[in-house]
Motif scaffolding. Structure first.
Motif, PDB file in Angstrom:
ATOM      1  N   ASP A  15     -53.484   8.643  -0.551  1.00  0.00           N
ATOM      2  CA  ASP A  15     -52.060   8.924  -0.763  1.00  0.00           C
ATOM      3  C   ASP A  15     -51.409   8.045  -1.829  1.00  0.00           C
ATOM      4  O   ASP A  15     -50.283   8.324  -2.239  1.00  0.00           O
ATOM      5  CB  ASP A  15     -51.290   8.815   0.553  1.00  0.00           C
ATOM      6  CG  ASP A  15     -51.378   7.442   1.185  1.00  0.00           C
ATOM      7  OD1 ASP A  15     -52.123   6.586   0.655  1.00  0.00           O
ATOM      8  OD2 ASP A  15     -50.712   7.206   2.215  1.00  0.00           O
ATOM      9  N   GLU A  16     -52.054   7.000  -2.286  1.00  0.00           N
ATOM     10  CA  GLU A  16     -51.497   6.167  -3.357  1.00  0.00           C
ATOM     11  C   GLU A  16     -51.981   6.722  -4.690  1.00  0.00           C
ATOM     12  O   GLU A  16     -53.179   6.702  -4.974  1.00  0.00           O
ATOM     13  CB  GLU A  16     -51.928   4.714  -3.189  1.00  0.00           C
ATOM     14  CG  GLU A  16     -51.398   4.058  -1.933  1.00  0.00           C
ATOM     15  CD  GLU A  16     -51.819   2.605  -1.832  1.00  0.00           C
ATOM     16  OE1 GLU A  16     -51.818   1.911  -2.873  1.00  0.00           O
ATOM     17  OE2 GLU A  16     -52.177   2.166  -0.729  1.00  0.00           O
ATOM     18  N   PHE A  17     -51.050   7.184  -5.511  1.00  0.00           N
ATOM     19  CA  PHE A  17     -51.418   7.907  -6.724  1.00  0.00           C
ATOM     20  C   PHE A  17     -52.334   7.089  -7.629  1.00  0.00           C
ATOM     21  O   PHE A  17     -53.362   7.598  -8.117  1.00  0.00           O
ATOM     22  CB  PHE A  17     -50.160   8.315  -7.501  1.00  0.00           C
ATOM     23  CG  PHE A  17     -50.481   8.953  -8.826  1.00  0.00           C
ATOM     24  CD1 PHE A  17     -50.870  10.282  -8.884  1.00  0.00           C
ATOM     25  CD2 PHE A  17     -50.415   8.215 -10.001  1.00  0.00           C
ATOM     26  CE1 PHE A  17     -51.186  10.871 -10.103  1.00  0.00           C
ATOM     27  CE2 PHE A  17     -50.724   8.805 -11.222  1.00  0.00           C
ATOM     28  CZ  PHE A  17     -51.112  10.127 -11.274  1.00  0.00           C
ATOM     29  N   ILE A  18     -51.996   5.840  -7.874  1.00  0.00           N
ATOM     30  CA  ILE A  18     -52.789   5.022  -8.799  1.00  0.00           C
ATOM     31  C   ILE A  18     -54.196   4.811  -8.257  1.00  0.00           C
ATOM     32  O   ILE A  18     -55.192   4.944  -8.979  1.00  0.00           O
ATOM     33  CB  ILE A  18     -52.096   3.677  -9.067  1.00  0.00           C
ATOM     34  CG1 ILE A  18     -50.786   3.899  -9.818  1.00  0.00           C
ATOM     35  CG2 ILE A  18     -53.008   2.749  -9.861  1.00  0.00           C
ATOM     36  CD1 ILE A  18     -49.977   2.644 -10.065  1.00  0.00           C
ATOM     37  N   VAL A  19     -54.281   4.501  -6.961  1.00  0.00           N
ATOM     38  CA  VAL A  19     -55.589   4.297  -6.346  1.00  0.00           C
ATOM     39  C   VAL A  19     -56.404   5.584  -6.393  1.00  0.00           C
ATOM     40  O   VAL A  19     -57.594   5.579  -6.730  1.00  0.00           O
ATOM     41  CB  VAL A  19     -55.450   3.807  -4.894  1.00  0.00           C
ATOM     42  CG1 VAL A  19     -56.815   3.728  -4.206  1.00  0.00           C
ATOM     43  CG2 VAL A  19     -54.755   2.456  -4.850  1.00  0.00           C
ATOM     44  N   ALA A  20     -55.761   6.705  -6.053  1.00  0.00           N
ATOM     45  CA  ALA A  20     -56.448   7.996  -6.060  1.00  0.00           C
ATOM     46  C   ALA A  20     -56.966   8.324  -7.456  1.00  0.00           C
ATOM     47  O   ALA A  20     -58.103   8.781  -7.627  1.00  0.00           O
ATOM     48  CB  ALA A  20     -55.502   9.090  -5.578  1.00  0.00           C
ATOM     49  N   ASN A  21     -56.132   8.087  -8.454  1.00  0.00           N
ATOM     50  CA  ASN A  21     -56.526   8.368  -9.828  1.00  0.00           C
ATOM     51  C   ASN A  21     -57.683   7.481 -10.256  1.00  0.00           C
ATOM     52  O   ASN A  21     -58.633   7.944 -10.913  1.00  0.00           O
ATOM     53  CB  ASN A  21     -55.324   8.158 -10.756  1.00  0.00           C
ATOM     54  CG  ASN A  21     -55.581   8.658 -12.158  1.00  0.00           C
ATOM     55  OD1 ASN A  21     -55.908   9.823 -12.366  1.00  0.00           O
ATOM     56  ND2 ASN A  21     -55.428   7.779 -13.150  1.00  0.00           N
ATOM     57  N   ASP A  22     -57.632   6.208  -9.876  1.00  0.00           N
ATOM     58  CA  ASP A  22     -58.712   5.278 -10.233  1.00  0.00           C
ATOM     59  C   ASP A  22     -60.038   5.694  -9.600  1.00  0.00           C
ATOM     60  O   ASP A  22     -61.088   5.664 -10.247  1.00  0.00           O
ATOM     61  CB  ASP A  22     -58.356   3.852  -9.786  1.00  0.00           C
ATOM     62  CG  ASP A  22     -57.295   3.211 -10.661  1.00  0.00           C
ATOM     63  OD1 ASP A  22     -57.009   3.759 -11.743  1.00  0.00           O
ATOM     64  OD2 ASP A  22     -56.753   2.162 -10.261  1.00  0.00           O
ATOM     65  N   ILE A  23     -59.975   6.082  -8.313  1.00  0.00           N
ATOM     66  CA  ILE A  23     -61.195   6.511  -7.627  1.00  0.00           C
ATOM     67  C   ILE A  23     -61.772   7.746  -8.309  1.00  0.00           C
ATOM     68  O   ILE A  23     -62.984   7.834  -8.573  1.00  0.00           O
ATOM     69  CB  ILE A  23     -60.910   6.813  -6.146  1.00  0.00           C
ATOM     70  CG1 ILE A  23     -60.543   5.535  -5.397  1.00  0.00           C
ATOM     71  CG2 ILE A  23     -62.133   7.468  -5.486  1.00  0.00           C
ATOM     72  CD1 ILE A  23     -60.084   5.790  -3.971  1.00  0.00           C
TER      73      ILE A  23
END
Length: 204
Positions: A15-23
């Protein structure tokens, strides 16, 4: 980064956009095909209605205040390996997920890629392919020995892990051609030696 995931289809729920994008970017760089990322339990469940052949799932435990367990239950029903990925220092999972992999969001990028690869490999090792005896042993049990051999061949630990991963990738492809009389462990170590000799850096 070594491209070792070979278009593996990985579901990402975060649900955290930055974390999701990084993954997503990290796994795509490693060769995976990403399903998602999805930020809520409901959106993730909807994605499961249309997504086919999910091979590994990376799941944040808490998506916008809702626990991911309904998604995990459906994926477990499909025999999809689960990696619970959380920012909490400690958390308890229901007993039914006791064998699932757990990773903290503090882990290195190589640890996440390795976890995805190993969960897929472990899942493969429980399957019985038609016309091949490649899996007469649990391949995961042989990984520590392969890593030890790789560390003797490669000075850098990350490069050694890459050598193990390339060996297992090629083994999966060549499994039907292995002589039945040749022990699996012996065959894998010989295959590693060949792959190492083919390295652009040459044998160490």
């Amino acid at each position: 980064m070594i491209r070792d995931l070979q278009q593996l289809r990985v579901l990402v729920a975060e649900d955290e956009f930055i974390v999701a994008n990084d993954i997503a970017l990290l796994l795509e760089e490693a060769g995976a095909t990403i399903i998602g990322p999805t930020p809520t339990v409901q959106e993730t469940l909807k994605s499961l209605l249309v997504a086919e052949n999910i091979q590994v799932a990376v799941l944040d435990i808490n998506l916008n205040g809702e626990l991911i367990y309904p998604v995990a239950d459906e994926l477990a029903r499909r025999s999809v390996p689960l990696i619970f990925f959380s920012g909490y220092d400690s958390w308890n999972l229901p007993e039914r997920f006791s064998t699932a992999a757990r990773l903290s969001k503090c882990v290195s990028t190589s640890d996440l890629v390795s976890a995805v690869f190993e969960q897929h490999l472990q899942n493969l090792s429980t399957l019985t392919p038609v016309g091949a005896d490649f899996y007469e042993h649990n391949i995961v049990d042989l990984v520590p020995g392969l890593r030890l051999r790789a560390r003797r061949l490669m000075v850098d630990a990350a490069a050694a892990d890459g050598l193990v991963e390339r060996t297992l990738e090629r083994a999966i492809v060549l499994a039907p051609n292995r002589r039945r009389s040749q022990p699996l462990c012996e065959w894998l170590h010989a295959l590693m030696a060949i792959i190492h000799s083919e390295s652009p850096f040459g044998p160490n």
